[in-house]
Design a protein around this motif. Structure first.
Motif, PDB file in Angstrom:
ATOM      1  N   VAL A 122      13.027 -11.043  31.224  1.00 21.02           N
ATOM      2  CA  VAL A 122      12.191 -11.415  30.087  1.00 21.02           C
ATOM      3  C   VAL A 122      12.784 -10.837  28.801  1.00 21.02           C
ATOM      4  O   VAL A 122      13.432  -9.781  28.823  1.00 21.02           O
ATOM      5  CB  VAL A 122      10.739 -10.898  30.282  1.00 21.02           C
ATOM      6  CG1 VAL A 122      10.706  -9.377  30.322  1.00 21.02           C
ATOM      7  CG2 VAL A 122       9.810 -11.420  29.203  1.00 21.02           C
ATOM      8  N   ALA A 123      12.583 -11.552  27.707  1.00 20.86           N
ATOM      9  CA  ALA A 123      13.061 -11.079  26.402  1.00 20.86           C
ATOM     10  C   ALA A 123      12.132 -11.605  25.323  1.00 20.86           C
ATOM     11  O   ALA A 123      11.423 -12.602  25.521  1.00 20.86           O
ATOM     12  CB  ALA A 123      14.501 -11.533  26.148  1.00 20.86           C
ATOM     13  N   PHE A 124      12.127 -10.933  24.179  1.00 28.27           N
ATOM     14  CA  PHE A 124      11.304 -11.344  23.041  1.00 28.27           C
ATOM     15  C   PHE A 124      12.217 -11.905  21.950  1.00 28.27           C
ATOM     16  O   PHE A 124      13.212 -11.280  21.591  1.00 28.27           O
ATOM     17  CB  PHE A 124      10.519 -10.165  22.477  1.00 28.27           C
ATOM     18  CG  PHE A 124       9.600  -9.489  23.477  1.00 28.27           C
ATOM     19  CD1 PHE A 124       9.062 -10.181  24.552  1.00 28.27           C
ATOM     20  CD2 PHE A 124       9.269  -8.143  23.326  1.00 28.27           C
ATOM     21  CE1 PHE A 124       8.218  -9.555  25.467  1.00 28.27           C
ATOM     22  CE2 PHE A 124       8.422  -7.514  24.229  1.00 28.27           C
ATOM     23  CZ  PHE A 124       7.899  -8.224  25.298  1.00 28.27           C
ATOM     24  N   PHE A 125      11.854 -13.066  21.415  1.00 29.08           N
ATOM     25  CA  PHE A 125      12.644 -13.711  20.372  1.00 29.08           C
ATOM     26  C   PHE A 125      11.774 -13.942  19.135  1.00 29.08           C
ATOM     27  O   PHE A 125      10.716 -14.555  19.228  1.00 29.08           O
ATOM     28  CB  PHE A 125      13.207 -15.042  20.873  1.00 29.08           C
ATOM     29  CG  PHE A 125      14.177 -14.903  22.014  1.00 29.08           C
ATOM     30  CD1 PHE A 125      15.530 -14.728  21.768  1.00 29.08           C
ATOM     31  CD2 PHE A 125      13.740 -14.944  23.326  1.00 29.08           C
ATOM     32  CE1 PHE A 125      16.437 -14.583  22.821  1.00 29.08           C
ATOM     33  CE2 PHE A 125      14.628 -14.811  24.390  1.00 29.08           C
ATOM     34  CZ  PHE A 125      15.983 -14.630  24.131  1.00 29.08           C
ATOM     35  N   LEU A 126      12.246 -13.452  17.978  1.00 26.99           N
ATOM     36  CA  LEU A 126      11.502 -13.568  16.725  1.00 26.99           C
ATOM     37  C   LEU A 126      12.311 -14.415  15.751  1.00 26.99           C
ATOM     38  O   LEU A 126      13.359 -14.000  15.272  1.00 26.99           O
ATOM     39  CB  LEU A 126      11.237 -12.183  16.118  1.00 26.99           C
ATOM     40  CG  LEU A 126      10.128 -11.335  16.744  1.00 26.99           C
ATOM     41  CD1 LEU A 126      10.378 -11.037  18.216  1.00 26.99           C
ATOM     42  CD2 LEU A 126       9.964 -10.033  15.977  1.00 26.99           C
ATOM     43  N   ASP A 127      11.804 -15.608  15.468  1.00 24.85           N
ATOM     44  CA  ASP A 127      12.499 -16.563  14.602  1.00 24.85           C
ATOM     45  C   ASP A 127      11.973 -16.452  13.175  1.00 24.85           C
ATOM     46  O   ASP A 127      10.930 -17.009  12.845  1.00 24.85           O
ATOM     47  CB  ASP A 127      12.295 -17.981  15.138  1.00 24.85           C
ATOM     48  CG  ASP A 127      13.145 -19.011  14.417  1.00 24.85           C
ATOM     49  OD1 ASP A 127      13.662 -18.697  13.335  1.00 24.85           O
ATOM     50  OD2 ASP A 127      13.282 -20.133  14.933  1.00 24.85           O
ATOM     51  N   MET A 128      12.725 -15.768  12.307  1.00 23.02           N
ATOM     52  CA  MET A 128      12.289 -15.550  10.935  1.00 23.02           C
ATOM     53  C   MET A 128      12.499 -16.762  10.024  1.00 23.02           C
ATOM     54  O   MET A 128      12.173 -16.719   8.845  1.00 23.02           O
ATOM     55  CB  MET A 128      13.014 -14.332  10.349  1.00 23.02           C
ATOM     56  CG  MET A 128      12.602 -13.018  10.990  1.00 23.02           C
ATOM     57  SD  MET A 128      10.841 -12.689  10.742  1.00 23.02           S
ATOM     58  CE  MET A 128      10.557 -11.334  11.871  1.00 23.02           C
ATOM     59  N   LYS A 129      13.038 -17.834  10.582  1.00 27.47           N
ATOM     60  CA  LYS A 129      13.172 -19.068   9.810  1.00 27.47           C
ATOM     61  C   LYS A 129      11.820 -19.774   9.732  1.00 27.47           C
ATOM     62  O   LYS A 129      11.554 -20.551   8.822  1.00 27.47           O
ATOM     63  CB  LYS A 129      14.205 -19.984  10.481  1.00 27.47           C
ATOM     64  CG  LYS A 129      14.684 -21.126   9.614  1.00 27.47           C
ATOM     65  CD  LYS A 129      15.661 -20.631   8.562  1.00 27.47           C
ATOM     66  CE  LYS A 129      16.278 -21.770   7.780  1.00 27.47           C
ATOM     67  NZ  LYS A 129      17.212 -21.295   6.741  1.00 27.47           N
ATOM     68  N   ILE A 130      10.968 -19.495  10.702  1.00 32.38           N
ATOM     69  CA  ILE A 130       9.618 -20.058  10.730  1.00 32.38           C
ATOM     70  C   ILE A 130       8.736 -19.239   9.794  1.00 32.38           C
ATOM     71  O   ILE A 130       8.825 -18.018   9.763  1.00 32.38           O
ATOM     72  CB  ILE A 130       9.047 -20.020  12.158  1.00 32.38           C
ATOM     73  CG1 ILE A 130       9.938 -20.838  13.104  1.00 32.38           C
ATOM     74  CG2 ILE A 130       7.614 -20.548  12.191  1.00 32.38           C
ATOM     75  CD1 ILE A 130       9.546 -20.730  14.564  1.00 32.38           C
ATOM     76  N   GLU A 131       7.868 -19.897   9.026  1.00 28.91           N
ATOM     77  CA  GLU A 131       7.001 -19.183   8.085  1.00 28.91           C
ATOM     78  C   GLU A 131       6.061 -18.240   8.832  1.00 28.91           C
ATOM     79  O   GLU A 131       5.671 -18.499   9.972  1.00 28.91           O
ATOM     80  CB  GLU A 131       6.217 -20.175   7.228  1.00 28.91           C
ATOM     81  CG  GLU A 131       5.382 -21.163   8.014  1.00 28.91           C
ATOM     82  CD  GLU A 131       4.802 -22.249   7.126  1.00 28.91           C
ATOM     83  OE1 GLU A 131       3.770 -21.988   6.475  1.00 28.91           O
ATOM     84  OE2 GLU A 131       5.384 -23.337   7.077  1.00 28.91           O
ATOM     85  N   SER A 132       5.674 -17.165   8.168  1.00 35.33           N
ATOM     86  CA  SER A 132       4.931 -16.095   8.833  1.00 35.33           C
ATOM     87  C   SER A 132       3.538 -16.491   9.306  1.00 35.33           C
ATOM     88  O   SER A 132       2.968 -15.834  10.165  1.00 35.33           O
ATOM     89  CB  SER A 132       4.833 -14.870   7.916  1.00 35.33           C
ATOM     90  OG  SER A 132       4.047 -15.160   6.770  1.00 35.33           O
ATOM     91  N   GLY A 133       2.978 -17.560   8.753  1.00 39.23           N
ATOM     92  CA  GLY A 133       1.655 -17.997   9.183  1.00 39.23           C
ATOM     93  C   GLY A 133       1.670 -18.785  10.484  1.00 39.23           C
ATOM     94  O   GLY A 133       0.617 -19.131  11.016  1.00 39.23           O
ATOM     95  N   LYS A 134       2.865 -19.046  10.994  1.00 38.51           N
ATOM     96  CA  LYS A 134       3.014 -19.813  12.236  1.00 38.51           C
ATOM     97  C   LYS A 134       3.560 -18.913  13.352  1.00 38.51           C
ATOM     98  O   LYS A 134       4.213 -17.911  13.086  1.00 38.51           O
ATOM     99  CB  LYS A 134       3.969 -20.992  12.026  1.00 38.51           C
ATOM    100  CG  LYS A 134       3.553 -21.934  10.899  1.00 38.51           C
ATOM    101  CD  LYS A 134       2.186 -22.548  11.152  1.00 38.51           C
ATOM    102  CE  LYS A 134       1.770 -23.462  10.012  1.00 38.51           C
ATOM    103  NZ  LYS A 134       0.396 -24.016  10.222  1.00 38.51           N
ATOM    104  N   ASN A 135       3.287 -19.295  14.579  1.00 39.19           N
ATOM    105  CA  ASN A 135       3.785 -18.521  15.712  1.00 39.19           C
ATOM    106  C   ASN A 135       5.311 -18.499  15.705  1.00 39.19           C
ATOM    107  O   ASN A 135       5.951 -19.550  15.736  1.00 39.19           O
ATOM    108  CB  ASN A 135       3.295 -19.132  17.034  1.00 39.19           C
ATOM    109  CG  ASN A 135       1.809 -18.929  17.253  1.00 39.19           C
ATOM    110  OD1 ASN A 135       1.227 -17.952  16.773  1.00 39.19           O
ATOM    111  ND2 ASN A 135       1.190 -19.842  17.976  1.00 39.19           N
ATOM    112  N   ARG A 136       5.889 -17.320  15.669  1.00 43.84           N
ATOM    113  CA  ARG A 136       7.346 -17.194  15.651  1.00 43.84           C
ATOM    114  C   ARG A 136       7.842 -16.023  16.496  1.00 43.84           C
ATOM    115  O   ARG A 136       9.026 -15.685  16.479  1.00 43.84           O
ATOM    116  CB  ARG A 136       7.853 -17.061  14.216  1.00 43.84           C
ATOM    117  CG  ARG A 136       7.261 -15.899  13.419  1.00 43.84           C
ATOM    118  CD  ARG A 136       7.854 -15.848  12.039  1.00 43.84           C
ATOM    119  NE  ARG A 136       7.322 -14.735  11.253  1.00 43.84           N
ATOM    120  CZ  ARG A 136       7.768 -14.393  10.050  1.00 43.84           C
ATOM    121  NH1 ARG A 136       8.760 -15.073   9.513  1.00 43.84           N
ATOM    122  NH2 ARG A 136       7.239 -13.389   9.390  1.00 43.84           N
TER     123      ARG A 136
END
Length: 207
Positions: free
Chosen positions: A64-78
């Motif tokens: 398992v790993a956690f991925f954080l996509d900062m291209k997506i706006e902060s109000g959306k699940n990222r």
């Protein structure tokens, strides 16, 4: 003579009108053909990269790993919890970025590895032990790349915060001081995964 002039005027008006409609159609076609950001494709590339990383080191949890996509706006699940065994997303949540990453341009963030920058840093992190701090339980983060090598010294940690909403929002959420900061309820989900893992889980922040 007058009749001929009238006919020519009608033809001219029709031609201009047709040209305007044609130009508008071209404009709409151009707008519609604008490429839309695909977080799925970006996530696939990050997953391929992390699998390659696990192939070089067996000291981390490769299930398992956690991925954080900062291209997506902060109000959306990222913030994505990804099961590498079943090859699917098993959880999503909101996550705040650092206030120092704001550029004043919508959708455009900046990143820094510098102390006191209050910015988010891109790269792979190993999630370390937990401690009780200002926001309750939090996890120390160890930067594994040159882009986030100062994470531990900068006190960049994974923590919860009451002001981070659980549901998606039509507007940006609050910012952190550089830490990946999540909702309390979502923190409970990732907390179980981290605490039950025999090996350190990897968290990746990308843009």
């Amino acid at each position: 003579m007058t009749k001929n002039v009238f006919i020519l005027l009608l033809i001219g008006i029709f031609s201009v009108s047709f040209a305007c409609r044609n130009n508008n159609a071209k404009s709409l076609k151009t707008i519609k053909s604008k490429p839309v950001y695909s977080y799925e494709e970006k996530l696939k590339r990050e997953i391929t990269e992390i699998r390659r990383f696990f192939g070089e080191s067996s000291k981390y949890n490769s299930d398992v790993a956690f991925f954080l996509d900062m291209k997506i706006e902060s109000g959306k699940n990222r913030f994505f919890i990804y099961d590498l065994k079943s090859n699917r997303i098993t959880g999503k949540g909101l996550v705040a970025h650092g206030s120092g990453s704001e550029t004043g341009i919508p959708g455009k963030l900046a990143f820094s590895n510098v102390k006191n920058s209050n910015s988010s840093s891109l790269g792979k992190y190993a999630i370390g032990g937990s401690y009780s701090g200002r926001f309750g339980k939090a996890y120390k983060l160890y930067g594994l790349d040159v882009t986030n090598s100062n994470a531990f010294d900068r006190n960049i940690v994974l923590h919860q915060y009451v002001a981070v909403p659980f549901e998606e929002q039509p507007y940006p959420i609050c910012n952190s001081l550089g830490c990946p900061m999540v909702n309390e309820k979502f923190f409970g989900v990732i907390e179980k995964l981290i605490d039950n893992s025999k090996k350190k889980i990897i968290l990746v922040i990308y843009y």
